[in-house]
Design a protein around this motif. Structure first.
Motif, short mmCIF file in Angstrom:
data_model
loop_
_atom_site.label_atom_id
_atom_site.label_comp_id
_atom_site.label_asym_id
_atom_site.label_seq_id
_atom_site.Cartn_x
_atom_site.Cartn_y
_atom_site.Cartn_z
N SER A 171 -25.28 19.40 -20.89
CA SER A 171 -25.47 18.66 -19.66
C SER A 171 -26.81 18.83 -19.34
O SER A 171 -27.40 18.22 -18.63
CB SER A 171 -24.44 18.96 -18.57
OG SER A 171 -24.56 20.08 -18.13
N ASP A 208 -20.64 9.52 -20.34
CA ASP A 208 -20.90 8.39 -19.08
C ASP A 208 -19.88 7.37 -19.41
O ASP A 208 -19.78 6.57 -18.49
CB ASP A 208 -22.15 8.50 -18.97
CG ASP A 208 -23.17 9.57 -18.53
OD1 ASP A 208 -23.05 9.88 -17.58
OD2 ASP A 208 -23.77 9.96 -19.36
N GLY A 223 -30.83 9.91 -20.81
CA GLY A 223 -30.01 10.87 -19.91
C GLY A 223 -28.54 10.22 -19.89
O GLY A 223 -27.85 10.71 -18.76
N GLU A 224 -27.87 9.66 -21.05
CA GLU A 224 -26.72 9.21 -20.97
C GLU A 224 -25.84 9.87 -22.23
O GLU A 224 -26.44 10.03 -23.30
CB GLU A 224 -26.69 7.79 -21.29
CG GLU A 224 -25.35 7.16 -21.45
CD GLU A 224 -25.24 5.49 -21.30
OE1 GLU A 224 -24.50 4.94 -20.65
OE2 GLU A 224 -25.93 4.99 -22.17
N GLU A 257 -23.23 14.83 -11.53
CA GLU A 257 -24.02 13.53 -11.26
C GLU A 257 -24.40 12.82 -12.46
O GLU A 257 -24.86 13.51 -13.43
CB GLU A 257 -25.12 13.96 -10.69
CG GLU A 257 -24.92 14.27 -9.00
CD GLU A 257 -24.49 13.37 -8.02
OE1 GLU A 257 -25.20 12.62 -7.87
OE2 GLU A 257 -23.10 13.37 -7.91
N SER A 258 -24.43 11.29 -12.57
CA SER A 258 -25.07 10.82 -13.40
C SER A 258 -26.53 11.01 -13.50
O SER A 258 -27.12 10.93 -12.66
CB SER A 258 -24.56 9.42 -13.18
OG SER A 258 -25.37 8.57 -14.17
N THR A 259 -26.94 10.97 -14.85
CA THR A 259 -28.34 11.11 -15.09
C THR A 259 -28.79 9.85 -15.96
O THR A 259 -30.02 9.82 -16.44
CB THR A 259 -28.75 12.43 -15.60
OG1 THR A 259 -28.11 12.36 -16.83
CG2 THR A 259 -28.40 13.61 -14.91
N ARG A 314 -29.16 16.52 -21.22
CA ARG A 314 -28.90 15.33 -20.63
C ARG A 314 -29.50 15.06 -19.43
O ARG A 314 -30.17 14.21 -19.24
CB ARG A 314 -27.33 14.92 -20.48
CG ARG A 314 -26.91 13.89 -19.87
CD ARG A 314 -25.51 13.89 -19.52
NE ARG A 314 -24.76 13.04 -18.41
CZ ARG A 314 -24.60 13.32 -17.12
NH1 ARG A 314 -24.96 14.58 -16.72
NH2 ARG A 314 -24.02 12.32 -16.54
N ALA A 315 -29.58 15.87 -18.46
CA ALA A 315 -30.39 15.98 -17.21
C ALA A 315 -31.65 15.85 -17.69
O ALA A 315 -32.48 15.14 -16.86
CB ALA A 315 -29.99 16.95 -16.46
N THR A 368 -30.42 6.70 -17.15
CA THR A 368 -31.77 6.08 -16.84
C THR A 368 -31.39 4.36 -17.22
O THR A 368 -30.59 4.27 -17.97
CB THR A 368 -32.98 6.53 -17.42
OG1 THR A 368 -32.79 6.53 -18.66
CG2 THR A 368 -33.21 8.16 -17.04
#
Ligand SMILES: Nc1ncnc2c1ncn2[C@@H]1O[C@H](COP(=O)(O)OP(=O)(O)OP(=O)(O)O)[C@@H](O)[C@H]1O
Ligand SMILES: [Mg+2]
Length: 507
Positions: free
Chosen positions: A450, A474, A288-289, A254-256, A453-454, A258
């Motif tokens: 990851s 991303d 987060g990217e 999932e994308s995180t 990142r999260a 912001t």
């Protein structure tokens, strides 16, 4: 032996039997048996620290085995230096190229090869003949500093051919290449094989191994555990033999992303010696990217990284970290404000090779906990944190007092990644984070990235492994001749499209 004669001969059979090699606290090789049939590409695979490079250094006379025998063309040989190996037709191309930038291609090839001193004309003809025969496309008078990484590699191969090598060892040659360049290298290797040469090929990329090898030897924990042929095996089976686990694939889920901007580059430019190395770079990375940067080596990505890190001074534009303009800051100030850095060249920028692991833990993080307390270095803090890194990132080492130099390539890389992530940076500049690590360690590093990142980490990811870039990013920007020339959505782009954009669509 004149070079003209040597090319006509086929490679000798190479048989390594019962090879053993011990280092303090480590059995690097034991009971290693490998048979390299003449005129084949023989791949050597195995996890980080399995003993591949050590075995190849033994075959090339750089290391002396404690046990076992080396037979070349049926004759037992003992090598006390590379020149002994060269004299029976063994050559090696190292991962860190050993070319002099300020000399021409021809001068580099002749350098150190005593056999042709004083007969430059013959050397030039021989250079051209080899380049022509194997389709290298190298010109003798080009300055090495003008050559890209793939041509430098071809020049290294030409150099060992010039010395009469029939058996050529290539230790992770594809780690530095983009897919198009790998294909070109494989065409060169196939031509060499067709001319009777044997090639020893080390790679962690199992697709490549299956594409090029005739025979595969699998090593694990210092010994050979099996052989395979590509027609009768799969990536999954090789991975299981090597590391005892299934094949991972890159992905961050999932994308995180912001909407908080962590890094902003505004019109960043770098001019050196009157030449524009970087021009008008605008980019933002959010918390987060992961922003991927794709490019053929030599198009400014290394300079961009060094400019962000303050190792080069921007000549135009601004670098903003969070809300702070850091354009004029020193490297140390940048690191202390939360920029983690996984450098491209771990030997030059990432490690003090002769220092123990725990001192390497402090490198670049002198002023931070747990390495310091007030103005003082906290030796115990650094030591216990190093133990934690070794554990968490699975760095295979006899202990934290071992010198970094004694670790295998992939384990050095794991140490650097552990150090940079342990500092809980807000921004991570990661150049080729999984270069040279085995498939198991690769999966672990992807997992660490990851998770970070999260938790809000912003990452600038540079990787020659386009599957990795696509899997982890991303967004992906392409850099060509110092400019950003396009942005891609990783869920839609293929490695081939990226490769085309990276070369300006000319391949
Ligand atoms: N000069 C040295 N001194 C001490 N230990 C060493 C030395 N060279 C290698 N080793 C150790 O020998 C083992 C095998 O290392 P080697 O470099 O051969 O592994 P490798 O299979 O090439 O791994 P990688 O895929 O990470 O490059 C490792 O445990 C390493 O730490
Ligand atoms: Mg190695």
């Amino acid at each position: 032996m004149s070079p003209q004669q040597t090319v006509a001969e086929a490679a000798p059979e190479v048989r390594l039997s019962g090879i053993g090699k011990r280092f303090p606290g480590v059995v690097a090789n034991h009971d290693v048996d490998v048979l390299i049939r003449p005129g084949t590409v023989h791949a050597l695979v195995g996890e980080n620290g399995a003993g591949k490079s050590t075995l190849m250094k033994i075959l090339y006379g750089v290391q002396k085995p404690d046990d076992g025998t080396i037979e070349i063309g049926g004759e037992a040989r003992r090598f006390s230096s590379p020149s002994d190996a060269i004299s029976v037709g063994i050559g090696m191309v190292f991962q860190h190229f050993m070319l002099a930038d300020n000399l021409t291609a021809l001068e580099n090839v002749v350098l150190g090869a005593e056999k042709l001193h004083g007969i430059r004309g013959a050397a030039r003809r021989e250079f051209e003949a080899i380049s022509e025969r194997y389709g290298f496309g190298l010109r003798p008078d080009v300055l090495v500093e003008k050559l890209g990484v793939a041509d430098r590699q071809r020049l290294e191969i030409l150099k060992v051919l010039y010395r009469g090598a029939k058996v050529i060892i290539l230790d992770e040659p594809t780690a530095v290449l983009v897919p198009q360049e790998v294909e070109a290298l494989f065409r060169n290797l196939s031509d060499l094989r067709a001319h009777g040469h044997s090639l020893l090929f080390i790679s962690h990329k199992l697709d490549e191994v299956l594409a090029i090898a005739d025979d595969i030897t699998i090593m694990r924990r210092g010994t050979t555990v099996g052989t395979a042929v590509p027609a009768e095996t799969t990536k999954r089976e090789l991975a299981e033999l090597m590391v005892g686990s299934e094949l991972p694939s890159p992905g961050t889920g999932e994308s995180t992303v912001t909407d908080v901007v962590q890094l902003r580059l505004e019109g960043l430019g770098l001019e050196e010696d009157g030449r524009a190395v970087l021009s008008g770079i605008d980019l933002t990375i959010h918390r987060g990217e992961v922003l991927g940067l794709a490019g053929v080596e030599g198009n400014g990505q290394a300079e961009l990284v060094e400019t962000i890190m303050g190792m080069r001074k921007a000549t135009a534009g601004r670098i903003v970290l969070g809300t702070e303009d850091i354009t004029g800051w020193t490297t140390r100030e940048r690191r202390e404000s939360g920029i983690g850095y996984i450098p491209e060249d771990r030997h030059r920028h990432g490690l003090l090779l002769d220092s123990p692991l725990w001192e390497n833990r402090i490198l670049g993080h002198q002023g931070e906990r747990p390495n310091s307390r007030g103005p003082w270095i906290d030796r115990e803090g650094a030591r216990s944190d190093t133990r934690a890194i070794v554990e968490e990132f699975d760095v295979r080492t006899p202990g934290i007092d071992t010198a970094a130099r004694a670790l295998s390539g992939g384990n050095q890389q794991k140490l650097i990644i552990g150090r940079e992530l342990r500092g809980e940076p807000v921004l991570l500049i990661a150049a080729h984070p999984t270069r040279g690590v085995d498939v198991g360690a690769q999966a672990a590093i992807w997992g660490h990235l990851s998770a970070a990142r999260a938790a809000g980490l912003a990452v600038l990811l540079i990787s020659a492994d386009l599957d990795e870039l696509i899997g982890l990013s991303d967004r992906i920007d392409v850099i060509l001749r110092g400019r950003l020339v396009g942005e891609f959505d990783p869920s839609e782009v293929t490695p081939r499209d990226l490769g085309a954009a990276m070369t300006g669509g000319d391949q």
